[in-house]
Design a protein around this motif. Structure first.
Motif, PDB file in Angstrom:
ATOM      1  N   ARG A 151       0.798  -1.240   0.000  1.00  0.00           N
ATOM      2  CA  ARG A 151       0.000   0.000   0.000  1.00  0.00           C
ATOM      3  C   ARG A 151       0.823   1.278   0.000  1.00  0.00           C
ATOM      4  N   GLY A 152       2.136   1.153   0.205  1.00  0.00           N
ATOM      5  CA  GLY A 152       2.910   2.375   0.293  1.00  0.00           C
ATOM      6  C   GLY A 152       4.402   2.137   0.282  1.00  0.00           C
ATOM      7  N   MET A 153       5.114   3.191   0.630  1.00  0.00           N
ATOM      8  CA  MET A 153       6.569   3.124   0.600  1.00  0.00           C
ATOM      9  C   MET A 153       7.147   4.143   1.572  1.00  0.00           C
TER      10      MET A 153
ATOM     11  N   VAL B  11      15.156  16.703   3.600  1.00  0.00           N
ATOM     12  CA  VAL B  11      14.333  17.653   4.366  1.00  0.00           C
ATOM     13  C   VAL B  11      13.051  16.946   4.800  1.00  0.00           C
ATOM     14  N   PRO B  12      12.437  17.366   5.905  1.00  0.00           N
ATOM     15  CA  PRO B  12      11.151  16.768   6.286  1.00  0.00           C
ATOM     16  C   PRO B  12      10.076  17.183   5.291  1.00  0.00           C
ATOM     17  N   LEU B  13       9.197  16.258   4.946  1.00  0.00           N
ATOM     18  CA  LEU B  13       8.099  16.547   4.022  1.00  0.00           C
ATOM     19  C   LEU B  13       6.813  16.766   4.816  1.00  0.00           C
ATOM     20  N   PRO B  14       5.955  17.686   4.364  1.00  0.00           N
ATOM     21  CA  PRO B  14       4.718  17.953   5.093  1.00  0.00           C
ATOM     22  C   PRO B  14       3.758  16.764   5.039  1.00  0.00           C
ATOM     23  N   VAL B  15       3.249  16.381   6.201  1.00  0.00           N
ATOM     24  CA  VAL B  15       2.286  15.281   6.294  1.00  0.00           C
ATOM     25  C   VAL B  15       0.979  15.722   5.639  1.00  0.00           C
ATOM     26  N   GLY B  16       0.382  14.821   4.852  1.00  0.00           N
ATOM     27  CA  GLY B  16      -0.888  15.108   4.188  1.00  0.00           C
ATOM     28  C   GLY B  16      -0.740  15.691   2.799  1.00  0.00           C
ATOM     29  N   LYS B  17       0.479  15.979   2.369  1.00  0.00           N
ATOM     30  CA  LYS B  17       0.692  16.542   1.031  1.00  0.00           C
ATOM     31  C   LYS B  17       0.653  15.432  -0.016  1.00  0.00           C
TER      32      LYS B  17
ATOM     33  N   THR C 275       1.893  11.867   1.777  1.00  0.00           N
ATOM     34  CA  THR C 275       2.752  11.694   2.949  1.00  0.00           C
ATOM     35  C   THR C 275       1.881  11.422   4.174  1.00  0.00           C
ATOM     36  N   LYS C 276       2.153  10.325   4.875  1.00  0.00           N
ATOM     37  CA  LYS C 276       1.373   9.947   6.061  1.00  0.00           C
ATOM     38  C   LYS C 276       2.109  10.252   7.362  1.00  0.00           C
ATOM     39  N   TRP C 277       3.432  10.242   7.330  1.00  0.00           N
ATOM     40  CA  TRP C 277       4.215  10.539   8.518  1.00  0.00           C
ATOM     41  C   TRP C 277       5.632  10.941   8.112  1.00  0.00           C
ATOM     42  N   CYS C 278       6.333  11.576   9.039  1.00  0.00           N
ATOM     43  CA  CYS C 278       7.722  11.994   8.822  1.00  0.00           C
ATOM     44  C   CYS C 278       8.438  11.952  10.160  1.00  0.00           C
ATOM     45  N   LYS C 279       9.664  11.424  10.159  1.00  0.00           N
ATOM     46  CA  LYS C 279      10.471  11.425  11.382  1.00  0.00           C
ATOM     47  C   LYS C 279      11.946  11.517  11.013  1.00  0.00           C
ATOM     48  N   PRO C 280      12.751  12.147  11.873  1.00  0.00           N
ATOM     49  CA  PRO C 280      14.187  12.243  11.589  1.00  0.00           C
ATOM     50  C   PRO C 280      14.850  10.874  11.686  1.00  0.00           C
ATOM     51  N   ASP C 281      15.893  10.696  10.911  1.00  0.00           N
ATOM     52  CA  ASP C 281      16.683   9.473  10.975  1.00  0.00           C
ATOM     53  C   ASP C 281      17.362   9.410  12.343  1.00  0.00           C
ATOM     54  N   THR C 282      17.412   8.234  12.932  1.00  0.00           N
ATOM     55  CA  THR C 282      17.977   8.098  14.277  1.00  0.00           C
ATOM     56  C   THR C 282      19.501   8.178  14.279  1.00  0.00           C
ATOM     57  N   ILE C 283      20.142   7.874  13.143  1.00  0.00           N
ATOM     58  CA  ILE C 283      21.603   7.888  13.076  1.00  0.00           C
ATOM     59  C   ILE C 283      22.117   9.174  12.438  1.00  0.00           C
ATOM     60  N   THR C 284      21.471   9.586  11.343  1.00  0.00           N
ATOM     61  CA  THR C 284      21.894  10.786  10.611  1.00  0.00           C
ATOM     62  C   THR C 284      20.794  11.828  10.732  1.00  0.00           C
ATOM     63  N   PRO C 285      20.916  12.779  11.677  1.00  0.00           N
ATOM     64  CA  PRO C 285      19.816  13.700  11.960  1.00  0.00           C
ATOM     65  C   PRO C 285      19.450  14.648  10.813  1.00  0.00           C
ATOM     66  N   ASN C 286      20.333  14.802   9.810  1.00  0.00           N
ATOM     67  CA  ASN C 286      19.977  15.671   8.687  1.00  0.00           C
ATOM     68  C   ASN C 286      19.204  14.922   7.597  1.00  0.00           C
TER      69      ASN C 286
ATOM     70  N   HIS D 219      15.658  12.430   6.793  1.00  0.00           N
ATOM     71  CA  HIS D 219      14.309  12.182   7.311  1.00  0.00           C
ATOM     72  C   HIS D 219      13.689  10.990   6.605  1.00  0.00           C
ATOM     73  N   HIS D 220      12.892  10.251   7.340  1.00  0.00           N
ATOM     74  CA  HIS D 220      12.142   9.126   6.784  1.00  0.00           C
ATOM     75  C   HIS D 220      10.686   9.556   6.681  1.00  0.00           C
ATOM     76  N   ASN D 221      10.108   9.326   5.498  1.00  0.00           N
ATOM     77  CA  ASN D 221       8.741   9.762   5.203  1.00  0.00           C
ATOM     78  C   ASN D 221       7.938   8.584   4.678  1.00  0.00           C
ATOM     79  N   GLY D 222       6.809   8.327   5.320  1.00  0.00           N
ATOM     80  CA  GLY D 222       5.930   7.256   4.884  1.00  0.00           C
ATOM     81  C   GLY D 222       4.877   7.783   3.919  1.00  0.00           C
ATOM     82  N   PHE D 223       4.687   7.085   2.812  1.00  0.00           N
ATOM     83  CA  PHE D 223       3.716   7.471   1.789  1.00  0.00           C
ATOM     84  C   PHE D 223       2.689   6.376   1.582  1.00  0.00           C
ATOM     85  N   GLU D 224       1.444   6.797   1.396  1.00  0.00           N
ATOM     86  CA  GLU D 224       0.389   5.884   0.988  1.00  0.00           C
ATOM     87  C   GLU D 224       0.118   6.152  -0.490  1.00  0.00           C
ATOM     88  N   ILE D 225       0.127   5.093  -1.285  1.00  0.00           N
ATOM     89  CA  ILE D 225      -0.155   5.240  -2.717  1.00  0.00           C
ATOM     90  C   ILE D 225      -1.644   5.491  -2.885  1.00  0.00           C
TER      91      ILE D 225
END
Length: 109
Positions: free
Chosen positions: A31-33, A39-45, A69-80, A82-88
């Motif tokens: 259902r997604g990726m 950079v952080p992506l805006p949730v809901g875009k 975009t369903k969620w966004c969070k900073p990477d735990t190892i490399t703070p610059n 971001h991990h972003n969850g997408f729903e297709i």
């Protein structure tokens, strides 16, 4: 919970509207990726994404996906990063077949 699998190679994802690099694919599911982005992506875009393909996935060079975009969070190892969850939300039939190959080859089972 849907199974996902991390990618071990670089698959670039571009915003097809602006031609800007969004990030690269790090996980895929039915259902997604998940994309890793600088950079952080805006949730809901809603994004119209163009994904570069490798020859083991398709003879096509790209596939096109509309995703939100369903969620966004900073990477735990490399703070610059971001991990972003997408729903297709939209994908044409030919690209859906290609995406299914991607999921079956690299996604969770």
């Amino acid at each position: 919970r849907i199974q996902r699998q991390k990618f071990s190679f670089y698959m670039l994802v571009v915003d097809d509207d602006t031609q800007a690099r969004v990030g690269h694919l790090v996980e895929v599911s039915q259902r997604g990726m998940q994309l890793e982005t600088p950079v952080p992506l805006p949730v809901g875009k809603v994004y119209h994404l163009r994904m570069e393909l490798t020859p083991d996935i398709s003879k096509n060079l790209f596939m096109f996906i509309t995703a939100t975009t369903k969620w966004c969070k900073p990477d735990t190892i490399t703070p610059n990063l971001h991990h972003n969850g997408f729903e297709i939300t939209e994908i044409d039939p030919e690209d859906k077949e290609i995406y299914q190959v991607l999921v079956s080859k690299y996604g969770g089972h």
